[in-house]
Scaffold this motif. Structure first.
Motif, PDB file in Angstrom:
ATOM      1  N   ASN A   1      29.288  48.727  40.780  1.00  0.00           N
ATOM      2  CA  ASN A   1      28.403  47.572  40.640  1.00  0.00           C
ATOM      3  C   ASN A   1      27.196  47.848  39.750  1.00  0.00           C
ATOM      4  O   ASN A   1      26.491  46.908  39.353  1.00  0.00           O
TER       5      ASN A   1
ATOM      6  N   PRO B   1      29.058  43.423  37.683  1.00  0.00           N
ATOM      7  CA  PRO B   1      28.665  42.652  38.871  1.00  0.00           C
ATOM      8  C   PRO B   1      29.866  42.449  39.771  1.00  0.00           C
ATOM      9  O   PRO B   1      31.017  42.469  39.315  1.00  0.00           O
ATOM     10  N   GLU B   2      29.613  42.241  41.054  1.00  0.00           N
ATOM     11  CA  GLU B   2      30.701  42.174  42.032  1.00  0.00           C
ATOM     12  C   GLU B   2      31.728  41.099  41.692  1.00  0.00           C
ATOM     13  O   GLU B   2      32.924  41.292  41.920  1.00  0.00           O
ATOM     14  N   HIS B   3      31.305  39.980  41.112  1.00  0.00           N
ATOM     15  CA  HIS B   3      32.286  38.925  40.804  1.00  0.00           C
ATOM     16  C   HIS B   3      33.218  39.320  39.667  1.00  0.00           C
ATOM     17  O   HIS B   3      34.214  38.639  39.415  1.00  0.00           O
ATOM     18  N   SER B   4      32.920  40.421  38.985  1.00  0.00           N
ATOM     19  CA  SER B   4      33.785  40.897  37.905  1.00  0.00           C
ATOM     20  C   SER B   4      34.615  42.105  38.314  1.00  0.00           C
ATOM     21  O   SER B   4      35.275  42.713  37.480  1.00  0.00           O
TER      22      SER B   4
END
Length: 520
Positions: A199, A203-206
């Protein structure tokens, strides 16, 4: 979807992107937008047997855009044509769909290869230049996914190289994503450290953590079975369910896999990810929608409420296979396999008892087991129901009657079996078990896609529903760690004979509560 707004334009917009428009028809296939997939570890078995064939199968099904590009990164002295030949051979040998020259010719135009090691700055600079060139030549639009088919120890180096070279940078017009194979650490503390490292760059959404079991059609069918049918919901709880057994059994040994498996063991390799995720899908409450954040939220609630039953010496078991007969073949034990030390304490069988402290599941044990060199290869989820409170039959009438069970067969014979009692034809009243069976192979004319097809496509679409997030990974380790710590203090695993169903201690684990393991 948690991705940036730009990520939804060509990368799989969900149904709420434009509230003035009708929701998209979920029955229509979703085609990935302009993008590339970069595979690190492209010379390994996973890439050759699963990833490359999955890419070809997606292209063959028309689910990849004409501009798609596949980039390999490795130390081999290959050029683009050499890499294309490797992919072609892999596709011909391992793909699910027939090889078609027109599809191959179009797909292979986007193949590129970059030679280098993970600590080679120049190689990553060349990779960055190659992707910029693909953006121009192929129209990939700056959308690139990086697949880590590499040992976890190499993650920090590759992540820092992606950061240094600018390959991880995202903007409003494009996306960058990273795909990580298990294991996600070896305990809770290492998982937290790994998540922090990842992270720091993405980013976590990626971040897409691959658990290939979640890509299997039969696993996704758990949600359909539970929430599309009123038939099962009223009995899917502690009032009717006695216990749940989740089994992943393999009949193969570990010859040639010592470098990966020794020191990891069955619990870390299978229970922490595959089986605990299956448990979460079985035990979760109905989500308000199938939006990724809603699914993940319900799974996190289950994992937060789950804990190992105690005392651990009685509610867990581990073993190591010895010599025996696997079918008609005589096989050696683990300690005689190449690469394993004669004093290895790595378990090849692990079983745990999990309790979920929720209103729905209070008092229902979840038994999770996995092992090598067992009776047969099978993965299944079995809900075993309580016996009827009153049976108006003599004991002799029902002596062959077991407990009702709903069995979800994940592999190899995908389907669902319902076991119940039925009268035996004849003049006397005799009741015995019968099966009502649903099989994917006979019910549908379309073959199920391989798990990696679905998961790679979801990465390119930015669809994270089937990928565990940070919290799920860490909660899974929190559940398993007490057993790992206890086993580390307990000496050698119990030996069991190859071709059987595991160590004696596993049978005793259930026998203490009057239960027995299923023999699939």
């Amino acid at each position: 979807m948690a991705d940036s707004p730009a990520g939804t334009t060509g990368a799989g917009a969900d149904e709420w992107v434009n509230p003035l428009r009708e929701p998209r028809d979920r029955r229509l296939p979703r085609i990935a937008g302009p993008s590339s997939l970069v595979i690190f570890g492209v010379t390994g078995d996973l890439a050759r047997k699963k990833l490359m064939p999955a890419v070809y199968d997606l292209a063959n099904r028309g689910l990849l855009p004409p501009s798609f590009a596949l980039v390999g990164f490795a130390r081999r002295d290959w050029d683009h044509e050499d890499f294309a030949a490797i992919v072609r051979d892999a596709a011909k040998e391992h793909s699910r769909t027939p090889f078609r020259k027109d599809v191959w010719d179009r797909l292979s135009e986007g193949f590129r290869f970059v030679q280098g090691s993970f600590d080679d700055d120049d190689a990553f600079d060349k990779l960055a230049a190659t992707l910029k060139q693909l953006d121009v030549e192929r129209g990939t639009g700056g959308n690139h996914a990086f697949y880590f088919s590499i040992p976890p120890g190499a993650f920090p180096t590759v992540l820092q190289q992606l950061k240094r070279s600018g390959l991880a940078e995202q903007n409003d017009d494009s996306w960058r994503r990273v795909v990580i194979e298990k294991p996600f650490g070896h305990d809770l503390e290492s998982a937290k450290q790994l998540n922090a490292i990842v992270n720091d760059v993405f980013p976590e959404h990626s971040v897409f953590r691959i658990d290939h079991y979640l890509g299997k059609e039969t696993v996704q069918n758990i949600l359909a079975l539970r929430f599309a049918n009123q038939l099962f919901d009223p009995i899917w709880n502690s009032h009717y369910v006695d216990h749940v057994q989740i089994t992943m059994a393999e009949d193969i040994g570990l010859g040639g896999r010592a470098g990966y498996y020794d020191g990891i063991g069955a619990a870390r390799d299978v229970i922490q990810n595959h089986l605990i995720q299956l448990m979460a899908l079985v035990a979760m409450e109905e989500p308000t929608s199938f939006h990724p954040s809603e699914l993940q939220s319900e799974k996190i609630k289950v994992l937060s409420a789950a804990r190992l039953a105690e005392p651990l010496d009685e509610t867990t078991a581990r073993g190591q296979y010895g010599a025996g007969w696997q079918g008609s073949e005589q096989v050696v034990g683990l300690l005689e396999e190449d690469g394993f030390a004669k004093d290895s304490t790595t378990e090849t069988y692990a079983a745990i008892t999990v309790e979920v402290d929720s209103r729905r599941w209070a008092g229902v044990p979840f038994y999770l087991r996995t092992g090598k060199r067992l009776g047969r290869r099978v993965t299944e989820i079995a809900l075993v129901f309580k016996r009827a409170p009153h049976l108006p039959f003599d004991d002799t009438m029902t002596e062959e009657l077991g407990q009702n069970a709903l069995v979800i067969r994940v592999q190899p014979d995908e389907g669902v079996t319902l076991r119940f009692g039925s009268k035996v034809p004849g003049s006397s009243m005799e009741v015995r078990d019968v099966n009502m069976d649903f099989s994917y192979g006979t019910a549908f004319t379309v073959a199920s896609p391989e798990a990696y097809e679905r998961l790679i496509l979801d990465v390119l679409l930015g669809e994270p529903s089937l990928f565990p997030v940070n919290a799920e990974v860490e909660l899974s380790w929190r559940i398993l760690d007490p057993a790992l710590d206890r086993w580390a203090q307990g000496g050698r695993p119990e030996e069991y004979e190859s071709g059987t169903w595991g160590p004696k201690s596993a049978d005793e684990m259930l026998a203490r509560t009057g239960r027995t393991w299923r023999r699939p």
